[in-house]
Design an enzyme around this catalytic site. Sequence first.
Site, PDB file in Angstrom:
ATOM      1  N   ARG A 187      45.120 -49.714  25.860  1.00 37.84           N
ATOM      2  CA  ARG A 187      44.524 -48.372  25.747  1.00 37.84           C
ATOM      3  C   ARG A 187      44.335 -47.976  24.290  1.00 37.84           C
ATOM      4  NH1 ARG A 187      42.916 -49.253  30.687  1.00 37.84           N
ATOM      5  NH2 ARG A 187      44.627 -49.470  32.128  1.00 37.84           N
ATOM      6  N   LYS A 306      60.091 -49.514  30.317  1.00 30.70           N
ATOM      7  CA  LYS A 306      59.310 -49.258  31.529  1.00 30.70           C
ATOM      8  C   LYS A 306      59.853 -50.238  32.559  1.00 30.70           C
ATOM      9  CE  LYS A 306      54.533 -49.682  33.281  1.00 30.70           C
ATOM     10  NZ  LYS A 306      53.115 -49.744  32.875  1.00 30.70           N
ATOM     11  N   GLU A 310      54.433 -50.667  37.948  1.00 31.60           N
ATOM     12  CA  GLU A 310      53.225 -51.464  37.691  1.00 31.60           C
ATOM     13  C   GLU A 310      53.560 -52.913  37.366  1.00 31.60           C
ATOM     14  OE1 GLU A 310      51.184 -49.139  34.680  1.00 31.60           O
ATOM     15  OE2 GLU A 310      50.256 -47.892  36.208  1.00 31.60           O
ATOM     16  N   ARG A 355      51.667 -40.277  45.416  1.00 27.07           N
ATOM     17  CA  ARG A 355      52.142 -40.805  44.127  1.00 27.07           C
ATOM     18  C   ARG A 355      52.726 -39.696  43.247  1.00 27.07           C
ATOM     19  NH1 ARG A 355      48.273 -43.916  39.731  1.00 27.07           N
ATOM     20  NH2 ARG A 355      49.493 -43.383  37.897  1.00 27.07           N
ATOM     21  N   ASP A 384      49.045 -39.205  35.738  1.00 18.51           N
ATOM     22  CA  ASP A 384      48.903 -40.114  34.602  1.00 18.51           C
ATOM     23  C   ASP A 384      47.936 -39.608  33.540  1.00 18.51           C
ATOM     24  OD1 ASP A 384      49.068 -42.271  33.006  1.00 18.51           O
ATOM     25  OD2 ASP A 384      48.031 -43.680  34.323  1.00 18.51           O
ATOM     26  N   GLU A 412      42.888 -42.378  26.582  1.00 18.30           N
ATOM     27  CA  GLU A 412      42.566 -43.273  27.695  1.00 18.30           C
ATOM     28  C   GLU A 412      41.665 -42.612  28.739  1.00 18.30           C
ATOM     29  OE1 GLU A 412      46.036 -44.653  29.764  1.00 18.30           O
ATOM     30  OE2 GLU A 412      44.872 -45.726  31.272  1.00 18.30           O
ATOM     31  N   HIS A 540      41.909 -38.492  38.400  1.00 17.06           N
ATOM     32  CA  HIS A 540      41.914 -39.929  38.681  1.00 17.06           C
ATOM     33  C   HIS A 540      40.644 -40.389  39.390  1.00 17.06           C
ATOM     34  CE1 HIS A 540      43.464 -43.906  39.557  1.00 17.06           C
ATOM     35  NE2 HIS A 540      44.583 -43.633  38.929  1.00 17.06           N
TER      36      HIS A 540
END
Length: 722
Positions: A187, A306, A310, A355, A384, A412, A540
């Site tokens: 990103r 993290k 993902e 989510r 996000d 991003e 999103h």
Amino acid sequence: MKIRLFVLLGSILLFSALKLPAEDGYELWLRYLPETDPERREYISGILGQVVLDLSTSTGQVIDEEIQKATRGMLGEALPCRRDFAKRATLVIGTPGRFGIFNTDAVRGELDGVGPEGYFMGRVSYGKRDYLVIAANEPAGALYGTFHLLRILQSGSILTDRPITENPKIRHRLLNHWDNPDRTVERGYAGFSIWDWHKLPHYIDPGIKDYARANASLGINGTVITNVNANAVVLTSPYIEKVAALAEVFRPYGIKIYLTARFSSPAEIGGLSTSDPLDPAVREWWVAKADEIYASIPDFGGFLVKANSEGQPGPQDYGRTHADGANMLADALAPHGGIVMWRAFVYSHEIAEDRAKQAYNEFVPLDGRFRDNVFIQVKNGPIDFQPREPFHPLFGAMPGTALAPELQITQEYLGQGTHLVYLAPLFEECLDSDTYLPREGSTVARIIDGSVDNREQSAIAGVSNIGTDRNWTGHLFGQANWYAFGRLAWDHGLSSEEIAEEWIKLTFGKDPFLVGIIREIMLSSREAAVNYMTPLGLHHIMGEGHHYGPGPWVSGGRPDWTSVYYHRADSMGIGFDRTASGSNALRQYAPEVQEIFSDPETCPDAYLLWFHHLPWDFTMKSGGSLWEELCRKYDAGVRSVGRMRESWQKVEGKMDEERYQSVRSLLKIQEIEARWWRNACLLYFQSHSGLPFPPDIEQPEGTLREYMNLRFPYAPGIRPTW
Ligand code: BDP
């Protein structure tokens, strides 16, 4: 004929004399341009003419370097600082102990309240005279005070009689670089990573020092130099040596270095058969690794992790909790004073749950179970980094845990490298949100700075937008977002307006006309982007993978990575029902917040489709239908960009041609892309609503198919595939 020639030559000469020298943006807000106004020159020399400075520390030395740079630039002559006190001193900078003036009751009294990084700047009488002093408890405070003074001098302001005492509201103020060892930046839209791993540790790019100067000038005191999608190689000995070389450069600037810790490192690079956080050999491996790091980097900051998100490894791979994982690392770092920033950005498509709710569900039960040197790093919103999200429900919901907000400086989802979007209003919106937990007035800012729970530790992180581009951030206005993050991390009470004005004066000059125009462009830019991308609480709906441009049609594969999962448009209506009749994500907020958002009649338009699924003909506060309002918002976004472009043209000639033209061209791209967003989204949503576009908007050009067929295989910033 001769006369004409003279006139022509004369005008050429005059024109080139007037043309401002080219700038490439490298100097950021530390330009120190020559001061041409004689009165101002006198004012500046009256302050920087004879600086007495404690030069015994490496920080003292970089203060001297900065003052020399500033005087060379502004006054045409580098004025070195003196190490011995002199009666003629115009400014005295240091910490108690070095010069008698700092031991006076007046200075001591001021320093009592400012902590290790704060400072006092004002006039103090000593002997028979008054002196301007910058006094601090530690050298870093003296550095911050110096940068504050230089900001005043550069921006054409003056010091008033009122003394200044400053103290950062948040203790750890970090940049997070999502930089990979191969120098790609996840990103990243400003070139490659500034960390030249291949040449380190023996070659250090001179830009590294300028990076440190820029951060210190804002008060940023830590940097995580590696990607959260981590590569274990950075924890191997040769890389620790490289990191140590960077830490050397950062140290005098009060900046600590941090690394991301790949959870599976013990197995990947340590030769162990597992990375289970409860396995004694694994725990020992991390202890030894921390010892090894601190042996080379005594002021190492700690780890950012993290985990189980993902595809990243984590404690849940071994049936353990996030607390087990974080505490294991915290225990290894604690003897050295290091901290763990453990990210709350976790969600899984295997869990049949909205989510937006998952991080809360995962972390709230663990409240109070993390060690004191662990921070849970929470993105500003629950999905996000979207152009607009409500604040994350975890803020306020974990009173027994230190929380740190994570903001995204790199754009991003906000136009990447080509859009001018000033992010301070977005940051401010989150920080100023009232969580009502445990009581009214518990804003996100007051929770994370520790004031609500009387917590000593506090931290904030911003995902960096810095790369090898000559102007650091690709888009010149990306610099403003780096600047705004740093200033808000230091003092979240500052307003977007104040920060914009400061930055403009330092970056483009203090001409009130220019400041006014650019200020307006900046302050309208975030709402413009929300409107042309995701108005009324949509989120999103960007292009898949690269996230570049619109993609409301994205469907198939992991549902939580599609757009249709979030907008839920069909022939009846649009929006995500997060009330009691839907996913009930609203229940994760305090009752007062629930009340604001739960009723579509009263829910602010900005969050309407975030919390509600509504029919296309729903009547909006404006009196029009939801469909019409959606169309008008998209259109308004495009129009705002048109106005930004027109306004920018008014500053032509008021800055160097190079920077003017670079922004001008990018604004053109922004307008094209804003239209693309509007057209693609409206044509797509029309395929569901079946309704005509209101006649008062510019009618979308092209066909939905055409927009859906656009491909961007080389869009920058995509995640690596190791
Ligand atoms: C998303 C990015 C992805 C990051 C992830 C994260 O698309 O590249 O790895 O966030 O924050 O916004 O971990």
